[in-house]
Scaffold this motif. Structure first.
Motif, PDB file in Angstrom:
ATOM      1  N   TRP A  14     -40.977 -51.681  93.681  1.00  0.00           N
ATOM      2  CA  TRP A  14     -41.535 -52.836  92.898  1.00  0.00           C
ATOM      3  C   TRP A  14     -40.068 -53.449  92.356  1.00  0.00           C
ATOM      4  CZ3 TRP A  14     -46.364 -54.717  92.144  1.00  0.00           C
ATOM      5  CH2 TRP A  14     -47.355 -54.037  92.590  1.00  0.00           C
ATOM      6  N   LYS A  15     -39.025 -52.716  92.195  1.00  0.00           N
ATOM      7  CA  LYS A  15     -37.778 -53.206  91.566  1.00  0.00           C
ATOM      8  C   LYS A  15     -37.271 -54.281  92.499  1.00  0.00           C
ATOM      9  CE  LYS A  15     -33.680 -52.202  89.220  1.00  0.00           C
ATOM     10  NZ  LYS A  15     -32.793 -51.102  88.680  1.00  0.00           N
ATOM     11  N   ALA A  16     -37.270 -53.637  93.992  1.00  0.00           N
ATOM     12  CA  ALA A  16     -36.738 -54.325  95.186  1.00  0.00           C
ATOM     13  C   ALA A  16     -37.545 -55.835  95.147  1.00  0.00           C
ATOM     14  CB  ALA A  16     -36.876 -53.522  96.432  1.00  0.00           C
ATOM     15  N   ALA A  17     -38.853 -55.524  95.054  1.00  0.00           N
ATOM     16  CA  ALA A  17     -39.686 -56.870  95.475  1.00  0.00           C
ATOM     17  C   ALA A  17     -39.584 -57.980  94.072  1.00  0.00           C
ATOM     18  CB  ALA A  17     -41.336 -56.623  95.260  1.00  0.00           C
ATOM     19  N   ARG A  18     -39.036 -57.515  92.948  1.00  0.00           N
ATOM     20  CA  ARG A  18     -38.882 -58.448  91.756  1.00  0.00           C
ATOM     21  C   ARG A  18     -37.292 -59.003  91.954  1.00  0.00           C
ATOM     22  NH1 ARG A  18     -42.031 -54.445  89.043  1.00  0.00           N
ATOM     23  NH2 ARG A  18     -43.776 -55.121  88.672  1.00  0.00           N
ATOM     24  N   PHE A  68     -45.086 -67.425  91.559  1.00  0.00           N
ATOM     25  CA  PHE A  68     -45.390 -67.408  90.247  1.00  0.00           C
ATOM     26  C   PHE A  68     -45.363 -65.964  89.539  1.00  0.00           C
ATOM     27  CE2 PHE A  68     -46.668 -71.441  91.744  1.00  0.00           C
ATOM     28  CZ  PHE A  68     -46.109 -72.379  91.008  1.00  0.00           C
ATOM     29  N   GLY A  69     -44.635 -65.364  90.203  1.00  0.00           N
ATOM     30  CA  GLY A  69     -44.360 -63.837  89.649  1.00  0.00           C
ATOM     31  C   GLY A  69     -45.728 -62.794  90.283  1.00  0.00           C
ATOM     32  N   HIS A  70     -46.304 -63.382  91.039  1.00  0.00           N
ATOM     33  CA  HIS A  70     -47.501 -62.381  91.699  1.00  0.00           C
ATOM     34  C   HIS A  70     -47.000 -61.936  92.799  1.00  0.00           C
ATOM     35  CE1 HIS A  70     -50.612 -63.917  89.259  1.00  0.00           C
ATOM     36  NE2 HIS A  70     -50.165 -65.262  89.140  1.00  0.00           N
ATOM     37  N   LEU A  71     -46.959 -60.301  92.715  1.00  0.00           N
ATOM     38  CA  LEU A  71     -46.630 -59.530  93.877  1.00  0.00           C
ATOM     39  C   LEU A  71     -47.867 -59.083  94.589  1.00  0.00           C
ATOM     40  CD1 LEU A  71     -43.574 -57.663  92.250  1.00  0.00           C
ATOM     41  CD2 LEU A  71     -43.731 -59.708  93.737  1.00  0.00           C
ATOM     42  N   THR A  72     -48.728 -59.173  93.733  1.00  0.00           N
ATOM     43  CA  THR A  72     -50.231 -58.528  94.566  1.00  0.00           C
ATOM     44  C   THR A  72     -51.336 -59.632  94.772  1.00  0.00           C
ATOM     45  OG1 THR A  72     -51.313 -58.011  92.598  1.00  0.00           O
ATOM     46  CG2 THR A  72     -49.813 -56.373  93.268  1.00  0.00           C
ATOM     47  N   SER A  73     -52.303 -59.058  95.389  1.00  0.00           N
ATOM     48  CA  SER A  73     -53.515 -60.150  95.731  1.00  0.00           C
ATOM     49  C   SER A  73     -54.776 -59.759  94.848  1.00  0.00           C
ATOM     50  CB  SER A  73     -53.839 -60.272  97.009  1.00  0.00           C
ATOM     51  OG  SER A  73     -54.409 -58.630  97.540  1.00  0.00           O
ATOM     52  N   CYS A  87     -49.307 -58.688  99.870  1.00  0.00           N
ATOM     53  CA  CYS A  87     -49.465 -57.936  98.617  1.00  0.00           C
ATOM     54  C   CYS A  87     -48.842 -56.608  98.555  1.00  0.00           C
ATOM     55  CB  CYS A  87     -50.958 -57.633  98.705  1.00  0.00           C
ATOM     56  SG  CYS A  87     -51.419 -56.377  97.126  1.00  0.00           S
ATOM     57  N   LEU A  88     -48.063 -56.482  97.729  1.00  0.00           N
ATOM     58  CA  LEU A  88     -47.225 -55.149  97.272  1.00  0.00           C
ATOM     59  C   LEU A  88     -47.816 -53.965  96.948  1.00  0.00           C
ATOM     60  CD1 LEU A  88     -43.939 -54.356  97.557  1.00  0.00           C
ATOM     61  CD2 LEU A  88     -44.035 -54.584  95.107  1.00  0.00           C
ATOM     62  N   PHE A  89     -48.945 -54.211  96.499  1.00  0.00           N
ATOM     63  CA  PHE A  89     -50.006 -53.007  96.209  1.00  0.00           C
ATOM     64  C   PHE A  89     -50.273 -52.394  97.715  1.00  0.00           C
ATOM     65  CE2 PHE A  89     -54.116 -51.225  96.236  1.00  0.00           C
ATOM     66  CZ  PHE A  89     -54.115 -50.281  95.138  1.00  0.00           C
ATOM     67  N   HIS A  90     -50.635 -53.226  98.514  1.00  0.00           N
ATOM     68  CA  HIS A  90     -50.920 -52.602  99.780  1.00  0.00           C
ATOM     69  C   HIS A  90     -49.811 -52.002 100.660  1.00  0.00           C
ATOM     70  CE1 HIS A  90     -54.602 -55.247  99.274  1.00  0.00           C
ATOM     71  NE2 HIS A  90     -55.167 -54.316  99.797  1.00  0.00           N
ATOM     72  N   ILE A  91     -48.544 -52.420 100.475  1.00  0.00           N
ATOM     73  CA  ILE A  91     -47.249 -52.182 101.108  1.00  0.00           C
ATOM     74  C   ILE A  91     -46.988 -50.558 100.362  1.00  0.00           C
ATOM     75  CG2 ILE A  91     -44.765 -52.338 101.258  1.00  0.00           C
ATOM     76  CD1 ILE A  91     -45.528 -55.392 101.801  1.00  0.00           C
ATOM     77  N   GLU A  92     -47.162 -50.886  99.196  1.00  0.00           N
ATOM     78  CA  GLU A  92     -46.913 -49.603  98.403  1.00  0.00           C
ATOM     79  C   GLU A  92     -48.055 -48.279  98.711  1.00  0.00           C
ATOM     80  OE1 GLU A  92     -45.854 -48.317  93.919  1.00  0.00           O
ATOM     81  OE2 GLU A  92     -47.953 -49.189  94.454  1.00  0.00           O
ATOM     82  N   LYS A  93     -48.966 -48.747  98.843  1.00  0.00           N
ATOM     83  CA  LYS A  93     -50.323 -47.826  99.228  1.00  0.00           C
ATOM     84  C   LYS A  93     -50.050 -46.975 100.459  1.00  0.00           C
ATOM     85  CE  LYS A  93     -54.799 -48.676 100.328  1.00  0.00           C
ATOM     86  NZ  LYS A  93     -56.123 -49.422 100.096  1.00  0.00           N
ATOM     87  N   SER A 120     -52.025 -61.840 101.117  1.00  0.00           N
ATOM     88  CA  SER A 120     -52.871 -60.937 101.696  1.00  0.00           C
ATOM     89  C   SER A 120     -52.660 -59.544 101.755  1.00  0.00           C
ATOM     90  CB  SER A 120     -53.290 -61.600 103.154  1.00  0.00           C
ATOM     91  OG  SER A 120     -52.176 -61.619 103.999  1.00  0.00           O
ATOM     92  N   ASP A 121     -53.539 -58.553 102.165  1.00  0.00           N
ATOM     93  CA  ASP A 121     -53.120 -57.452 102.665  1.00  0.00           C
ATOM     94  C   ASP A 121     -52.344 -57.697 104.035  1.00  0.00           C
ATOM     95  OD1 ASP A 121     -55.344 -57.869 104.351  1.00  0.00           O
ATOM     96  OD2 ASP A 121     -56.585 -56.360 103.264  1.00  0.00           O
ATOM     97  N   MET A 122     -52.433 -56.347 104.739  1.00  0.00           N
ATOM     98  CA  MET A 122     -51.332 -56.477 105.652  1.00  0.00           C
ATOM     99  C   MET A 122     -52.343 -56.454 107.152  1.00  0.00           C
ATOM    100  SD  MET A 122     -48.100 -53.956 105.086  1.00  0.00           S
ATOM    101  CE  MET A 122     -49.330 -52.576 104.865  1.00  0.00           C
ATOM    102  N   GLU A 123     -53.434 -57.117 106.805  1.00  0.00           N
ATOM    103  CA  GLU A 123     -54.574 -57.089 108.010  1.00  0.00           C
ATOM    104  C   GLU A 123     -53.751 -58.237 109.243  1.00  0.00           C
ATOM    105  OE1 GLU A 123     -57.385 -55.572 108.898  1.00  0.00           O
ATOM    106  OE2 GLU A 123     -57.079 -54.417 107.149  1.00  0.00           O
TER     107      GLU A 123
END
Length: 173
Positions: A61-65, A108-113, A40-46, A18-21
């Motif tokens: 992203w490198k840290a997340a992976r 399974f490799g998913h960092l985003t939602s 979701c890393l996209f929301h954290i990065e945003k 999820s996002d960070m709600e």
């Protein structure tokens, strides 16, 4: 309940991204107490970019992976050298919810939602409908997709498929 319909039980083996709600944390904890809840890393990065005006050349992203604590820590150290405040910010976002090295479920490799975001966009015009009308609208949309794809594929030349799948299709027909 959706939980019952999908046979989710207490969420054992289920991953929720999820996002960070804030409300989602509580909902997952109460409805699926055994589920792994990831962010979701996209929301954290945003949010990181809004605050620090940089993507840090993809180091987040490198840290997340990273698959090990050492790899994760090395990435955080790079961020810390540039900005201690940025490193502190990233660490307060609960790495166990977004960093592979610490996450307790299978992502399974998913960092985003992204999959959920796509599904939300697909049903956005149906959201305010009564559940019965929502379901009927959803079925109409899915049927329209199938029709569109069937129509497209009906116009393809017979040799549009590679030889092995084409032979399997011919055999099935």
């Amino acid at each position: 309940h959706l939980r019952t319909a999908l046979h989710l039980g207490n969420g054992n083996g289920v991953v929720v991204l999820s996002d960070m709600e804030k409300g989602i944390d509580n909902a997952v904890a109460s409805l699926l107490p055994e589920a792994s809840h990831g962010l979701c890393l996209f929301h954290i990065e945003k949010n990181f970019m809004k605050r620090f005006h940089t993507k840090m050349n993809g180091i987040l992203w490198k840290a997340a992976r990273a698959t090990t604590r050492e790899g994760f820590d090395a990435c955080i150290e790079v961020i810390r050298r540039v900005s201690p405040a940025a490193a502190a910010y990233v660490l307060e976002k609960h790495p166990e919810k977004w960093a592979r090295a610490f996450f307790n479920g299978r992502r399974f490799g998913h960092l985003t939602s992204n999959v959920a975001e796509s599904a939300n966009a697909f049903i956005s015009d149906l959201r305010t409908l009564h559940p019965t009308h929502f379901f009927a609208g959803f079925i109409r949309k899915v049927n329209a997709l199938f029709l569109q794809r069937r129509t497209l594929h009906a116009t393809l030349r017979p040799d549009a498929l590679p030889s092995k799948p084409a032979a399997l299709v011919e055999k099935a027909i």
